[in-house]
Design a protein around this motif. Sequence first.
Motif, PDB file in Angstrom:
ATOM      1  N   GLN A  33      49.112  37.494  49.933  1.00 59.32           N
ATOM      2  CA  GLN A  33      48.410  38.769  49.746  1.00 59.32           C
ATOM      3  C   GLN A  33      47.526  38.661  48.517  1.00 59.32           C
ATOM      4  O   GLN A  33      47.954  38.164  47.477  1.00 59.32           O
ATOM      5  CB  GLN A  33      49.411  39.915  49.596  1.00 59.32           C
ATOM      6  N   ILE A  34      46.298  39.118  48.658  1.00 60.63           N
ATOM      7  CA  ILE A  34      45.371  39.126  47.524  1.00 60.63           C
ATOM      8  C   ILE A  34      45.161  40.560  47.066  1.00 60.63           C
ATOM      9  O   ILE A  34      45.715  41.491  47.654  1.00 60.63           O
ATOM     10  CB  ILE A  34      44.043  38.413  47.873  1.00 60.63           C
ATOM     11  N   GLY A  35      44.357  40.737  46.035  1.00 61.45           N
ATOM     12  CA  GLY A  35      44.230  42.035  45.388  1.00 61.45           C
ATOM     13  C   GLY A  35      43.293  43.019  46.033  1.00 61.45           C
ATOM     14  O   GLY A  35      42.692  43.837  45.339  1.00 61.45           O
ATOM     15  N   GLU A  43      39.436  47.036  44.758  1.00 61.71           N
ATOM     16  CA  GLU A  43      39.234  48.177  43.864  1.00 61.71           C
ATOM     17  C   GLU A  43      39.355  47.726  42.415  1.00 61.71           C
ATOM     18  O   GLU A  43      38.740  48.308  41.538  1.00 61.71           O
ATOM     19  CB  GLU A  43      40.246  49.272  44.169  1.00 61.71           C
ATOM     20  N   ALA A  44      40.180  46.724  42.159  1.00 61.34           N
ATOM     21  CA  ALA A  44      40.387  46.185  40.810  1.00 61.34           C
ATOM     22  C   ALA A  44      39.690  44.835  40.709  1.00 61.34           C
ATOM     23  O   ALA A  44      39.707  44.035  41.644  1.00 61.34           O
ATOM     24  CB  ALA A  44      41.877  46.026  40.524  1.00 61.34           C
ATOM     25  N   GLU A  52      48.965  43.838  40.694  1.00 55.02           N
ATOM     26  CA  GLU A  52      49.720  45.003  41.159  1.00 55.02           C
ATOM     27  C   GLU A  52      49.406  45.305  42.622  1.00 55.02           C
ATOM     28  O   GLU A  52      50.293  45.625  43.407  1.00 55.02           O
ATOM     29  CB  GLU A  52      49.434  46.216  40.275  1.00 55.02           C
ATOM     30  N   GLN A  53      48.137  45.167  43.011  1.00 56.12           N
ATOM     31  CA  GLN A  53      47.769  45.405  44.414  1.00 56.12           C
ATOM     32  C   GLN A  53      48.420  44.374  45.327  1.00 56.12           C
ATOM     33  O   GLN A  53      48.898  44.716  46.419  1.00 56.12           O
ATOM     34  CB  GLN A  53      46.246  45.373  44.582  1.00 56.12           C
ATOM     35  N   LEU A 121      41.556  36.928  42.225  1.00 56.34           N
ATOM     36  CA  LEU A 121      42.021  36.244  41.023  1.00 56.34           C
ATOM     37  C   LEU A 121      43.432  35.712  41.183  1.00 56.34           C
ATOM     38  O   LEU A 121      43.880  34.867  40.414  1.00 56.34           O
ATOM     39  CB  LEU A 121      41.971  37.202  39.827  1.00 56.34           C
ATOM     40  N   ILE A 122      44.165  36.237  42.171  1.00 60.88           N
ATOM     41  CA  ILE A 122      45.567  35.904  42.384  1.00 60.88           C
ATOM     42  C   ILE A 122      45.901  36.093  43.859  1.00 60.88           C
ATOM     43  O   ILE A 122      45.293  36.931  44.540  1.00 60.88           O
ATOM     44  CB  ILE A 122      46.480  36.799  41.495  1.00 60.88           C
ATOM     45  N   GLU A 123      46.862  35.311  44.321  1.00 61.97           N
ATOM     46  CA  GLU A 123      47.422  35.482  45.655  1.00 61.97           C
ATOM     47  C   GLU A 123      48.926  35.303  45.521  1.00 61.97           C
ATOM     48  O   GLU A 123      49.383  34.433  44.774  1.00 61.97           O
ATOM     49  CB  GLU A 123      46.851  34.440  46.624  1.00 61.97           C
TER      50      GLU A 123
END
Length: 132
Positions: A33-35, A43-44, A52-53, A121-123
């Motif tokens: 899952q990504i942001g 949104e971020a 957090e997303q 930026l993250i997964e």
Amino acid sequence: MKPVTIHPEGWAPALGYANGMLMADGTLHIGGQIGWNRDKVFEAHDFIGQMEQCLQNIAEVVRAAGGEVTDIGRLTWFVKDKADYVANQRAIGEAYRRVMGKHFPAMSMLVIKDLIEDEALIEIEATAYIRS
């Protein structure tokens, strides 16, 4: 019983992948899952917001399969910027607890060069066990 595809209600279609696969034994494999939100919109644009997303997305997949975040047994994090992660430990902990509470499954973190979605930026991927 064959694996059941888990797709939270109201989410944009997953094209070429599944958000979750619930196996006959109750194991739930949650795809990375990504942001972005349920509409595939970022949104971020900062690490904390996207992290957090990601966790909220994982929680939604778990709930769609009939579980709770406490059913998650493993998280694997893929981050693009180690320095950003290290510099924001307090904020990361606060955001984590907003979604996961004080549930701390087995975790791994890998620092990677890039992700397929340019804005990501993250997964985070996860494994849970859903009791029937």
